[in-house]
Design a protein around this motif. Structure first.
Motif, PDB file in Angstrom:
ATOM      1  N   ALA A   1       0.822  -1.217   0.000  1.00 57.63           N
ATOM      2  CA  ALA A   1       0.000   0.000   0.000  1.00 57.63           C
ATOM      3  C   ALA A   1       0.851   1.261   0.000  1.00 57.63           C
ATOM      4  N   ASP A   2       2.056   1.186   0.567  1.00 61.31           N
ATOM      5  CA  ASP A   2       2.936   2.361   0.586  1.00 61.31           C
ATOM      6  C   ASP A   2       3.464   2.716  -0.803  1.00 61.31           C
ATOM      7  N   THR A   3       3.419   1.773  -1.746  1.00 63.96           N
ATOM      8  CA  THR A   3       3.880   2.053  -3.113  1.00 63.96           C
ATOM      9  C   THR A   3       2.735   1.943  -4.125  1.00 63.96           C
ATOM     10  N   PHE A   4       1.498   1.885  -3.627  1.00 64.10           N
ATOM     11  CA  PHE A   4       0.354   1.665  -4.509  1.00 64.10           C
ATOM     12  C   PHE A   4       0.170   2.799  -5.525  1.00 64.10           C
ATOM     13  N   GLU A   5       0.240   4.034  -5.091  1.00 61.67           N
ATOM     14  CA  GLU A   5       0.047   5.151  -6.026  1.00 61.67           C
ATOM     15  C   GLU A   5       1.141   5.182  -7.083  1.00 61.67           C
ATOM     16  N   THR A   6       2.350   4.800  -6.697  1.00 58.58           N
ATOM     17  CA  THR A   6       3.428   4.709  -7.674  1.00 58.58           C
ATOM     18  C   THR A   6       3.121   3.614  -8.689  1.00 58.58           C
ATOM     19  N   ALA A   7       2.560   2.496  -8.228  1.00 56.97           N
ATOM     20  CA  ALA A   7       2.166   1.418  -9.146  1.00 56.97           C
ATOM     21  C   ALA A   7       1.123   1.917 -10.130  1.00 56.97           C
ATOM     22  N   ARG A   8       0.137   2.622  -9.622  1.00 59.05           N
ATOM     23  CA  ARG A   8      -0.932   3.135 -10.489  1.00 59.05           C
ATOM     24  C   ARG A   8      -0.366   4.079 -11.545  1.00 59.05           C
ATOM     25  N   THR A   9       0.425   5.041 -11.150  1.00 56.36           N
ATOM     26  CA  THR A   9       0.954   6.013 -12.110  1.00 56.36           C
ATOM     27  C   THR A   9       1.936   5.355 -13.089  1.00 56.36           C
ATOM     28  N   THR A  10       2.669   4.351 -12.616  1.00 58.89           N
ATOM     29  CA  THR A  10       3.586   3.626 -13.495  1.00 58.89           C
ATOM     30  C   THR A  10       2.808   2.883 -14.577  1.00 58.89           C
ATOM     31  N   LEU A  11       1.728   2.210 -14.189  1.00 63.85           N
ATOM     32  CA  LEU A  11       0.924   1.505 -15.188  1.00 63.85           C
ATOM     33  C   LEU A  11       0.221   2.483 -16.127  1.00 63.85           C
ATOM     34  N   GLU A  12      -0.228   3.619 -15.603  1.00 64.42           N
ATOM     35  CA  GLU A  12      -0.829   4.638 -16.478  1.00 64.42           C
ATOM     36  C   GLU A  12       0.185   5.107 -17.518  1.00 64.42           C
ATOM     37  N   ALA A  13       1.450   5.248 -17.111  1.00 62.92           N
ATOM     38  CA  ALA A  13       2.497   5.688 -18.040  1.00 62.92           C
ATOM     39  C   ALA A  13       2.781   4.649 -19.121  1.00 62.92           C
ATOM     40  N   THR A  14       2.425   3.375 -18.865  1.00 60.41           N
ATOM     41  CA  THR A  14       2.616   2.339 -19.885  1.00 60.41           C
ATOM     42  C   THR A  14       1.349   2.100 -20.697  1.00 60.41           C
ATOM     43  N   GLY A  15       0.310   2.938 -20.486  1.00 64.24           N
ATOM     44  CA  GLY A  15      -0.887   2.865 -21.306  1.00 64.24           C
ATOM     45  C   GLY A  15      -2.118   2.281 -20.640  1.00 64.24           C
ATOM     46  N   PHE A  16      -2.040   1.957 -19.353  1.00 62.55           N
ATOM     47  CA  PHE A  16      -3.209   1.427 -18.650  1.00 62.55           C
ATOM     48  C   PHE A  16      -4.101   2.561 -18.150  1.00 62.55           C
ATOM     49  N   THR A  17      -5.400   2.269 -18.054  1.00 59.86           N
ATOM     50  CA  THR A  17      -6.352   3.188 -17.420  1.00 59.86           C
ATOM     51  C   THR A  17      -7.209   2.390 -16.442  1.00 59.86           C
ATOM     52  N   ALA A  18      -7.675   3.069 -15.399  1.00 59.27           N
ATOM     53  CA  ALA A  18      -8.520   2.416 -14.399  1.00 59.27           C
ATOM     54  C   ALA A  18      -9.846   2.030 -15.044  1.00 59.27           C
ATOM     55  N   GLU A  19     -10.262   0.780 -14.835  1.00 59.94           N
ATOM     56  CA  GLU A  19     -11.547   0.321 -15.354  1.00 59.94           C
ATOM     57  C   GLU A  19     -12.510   0.015 -14.206  1.00 59.94           C
ATOM     58  N   THR A  20     -12.053  -0.698 -13.191  1.00 58.05           N
ATOM     59  CA  THR A  20     -12.889  -1.050 -12.046  1.00 58.05           C
ATOM     60  C   THR A  20     -12.185  -0.570 -10.790  1.00 58.05           C
ATOM     61  N   ASP A  21     -12.737   0.451 -10.163  1.00 56.89           N
ATOM     62  CA  ASP A  21     -12.125   1.021  -8.957  1.00 56.89           C
ATOM     63  C   ASP A  21     -12.947   0.625  -7.738  1.00 56.89           C
ATOM     64  N   TRP A  22     -12.480  -0.394  -7.024  1.00 57.15           N
ATOM     65  CA  TRP A  22     -13.103  -0.826  -5.782  1.00 57.15           C
ATOM     66  C   TRP A  22     -12.155  -0.592  -4.617  1.00 57.15           C
ATOM     67  N   LEU A  23     -11.349   0.443  -4.720  1.00 59.42           N
ATOM     68  CA  LEU A  23     -10.405   0.729  -3.640  1.00 59.42           C
ATOM     69  C   LEU A  23     -11.171   1.022  -2.351  1.00 59.42           C
ATOM     70  N   PRO A  24     -10.686   0.543  -1.233  1.00 59.12           N
ATOM     71  CA  PRO A  24      -9.334   0.031  -0.991  1.00 59.12           C
ATOM     72  C   PRO A  24      -9.155  -1.458  -1.250  1.00 59.12           C
ATOM     73  N   VAL A  25     -10.111  -2.108  -1.896  1.00 61.04           N
ATOM     74  CA  VAL A  25     -10.039  -3.554  -2.131  1.00 61.04           C
ATOM     75  C   VAL A  25      -9.164  -3.877  -3.331  1.00 61.04           C
ATOM     76  N   ARG A  26      -9.459  -3.275  -4.482  1.00 63.84           N
ATOM     77  CA  ARG A  26      -8.710  -3.560  -5.700  1.00 63.84           C
ATOM     78  C   ARG A  26      -8.938  -2.466  -6.728  1.00 63.84           C
ATOM     79  N   LEU A  27      -8.007  -2.399  -7.661  1.00 60.75           N
ATOM     80  CA  LEU A  27      -8.119  -1.506  -8.805  1.00 60.75           C
ATOM     81  C   LEU A  27      -7.757  -2.331 -10.039  1.00 60.75           C
TER      82      LEU A  27
END
Length: 169
Positions: free
Chosen positions: A48-74
């Motif tokens: 969880a301490d690196t979760f936002e970095t994971a999200r932005t890293t995947l966005e930079a490789t072309g991913f977008t959020a489709e199902t946002d059930w945070l804090p459970v899963r994204l």
């Protein structure tokens, strides 16, 4: 999702300093030491301490959020080859983690269940508990007439424990 796409994602996450563990079907493959077939998505437990970095890293490789059930899963879609399902996990000072589930259910990530597997001759961290459950009931689909056994294969060799502190290397 092909092995090369998984490796691309893991390279990006590691370069960004994200602490992650494979779960799901890619975790089963890592436990066996090889990809057994293509999978729809890549399931990752993410510190969880690196979760936002994971999200932005995947966005930079072309991913977008489709199902946002945070804090459970994204669940994210796009990028190289499909979906990535991120599950935030909070760790205590002993290295034990907890993932939030729906309806106040939680899922433990004991430090002893965080081990090292292999994908494409690359060492990868994985969370053994959900993977072991899949291995116990997993049947590999085989083509008609195949001589390969239609039962789960056992992991190769002994499992290597992984420390939960610091970046995996």
């Amino acid at each position: 999702m092909r092995t090369s796409e998984v490796v691309h994602i893991l390279d990006a996450l590691e370069h960004a300093g994200v602490r992650y563990w494979l779960t799901g079907e890619w975790g089963v493959d890592a436990l066996h030491g090889e990809a057994t077939r293509e999978h729809r998505d890549l399931d990752l437990a993410v510190d969880a301490d690196t979760f936002e970095t994971a999200r932005t890293t995947l966005e930079a490789t072309g991913f977008t959020a489709e199902t946002d059930w945070l804090p459970v899963r994204l669940e994210m879609v796009g990028g190289p080859g499909g979906w990535a399902d991120l599950h935030p996990v909070r760790f205590d000072s002993a290295g034990n983690g907890v993932q939030q589930g729906l309806d106040d259910v939680t899922f433990p990530y004991p430090a002893a269940d965080l081990v090292v597997g292999s994908i494409a001759a690359r060492r990868v961290p994985l969370h053994l508990a959900p993977v072991a459950g899949r291995v116990s009931c997993w049947v590999r689909p085989e083509a008609p007439g195949s001589s390969r056994p239609q039962h789960p294969r056992r992991p190769r060799g002994a499992l290597e424990p992984m420390a939960t502190t610091g970046q995996f290397s």
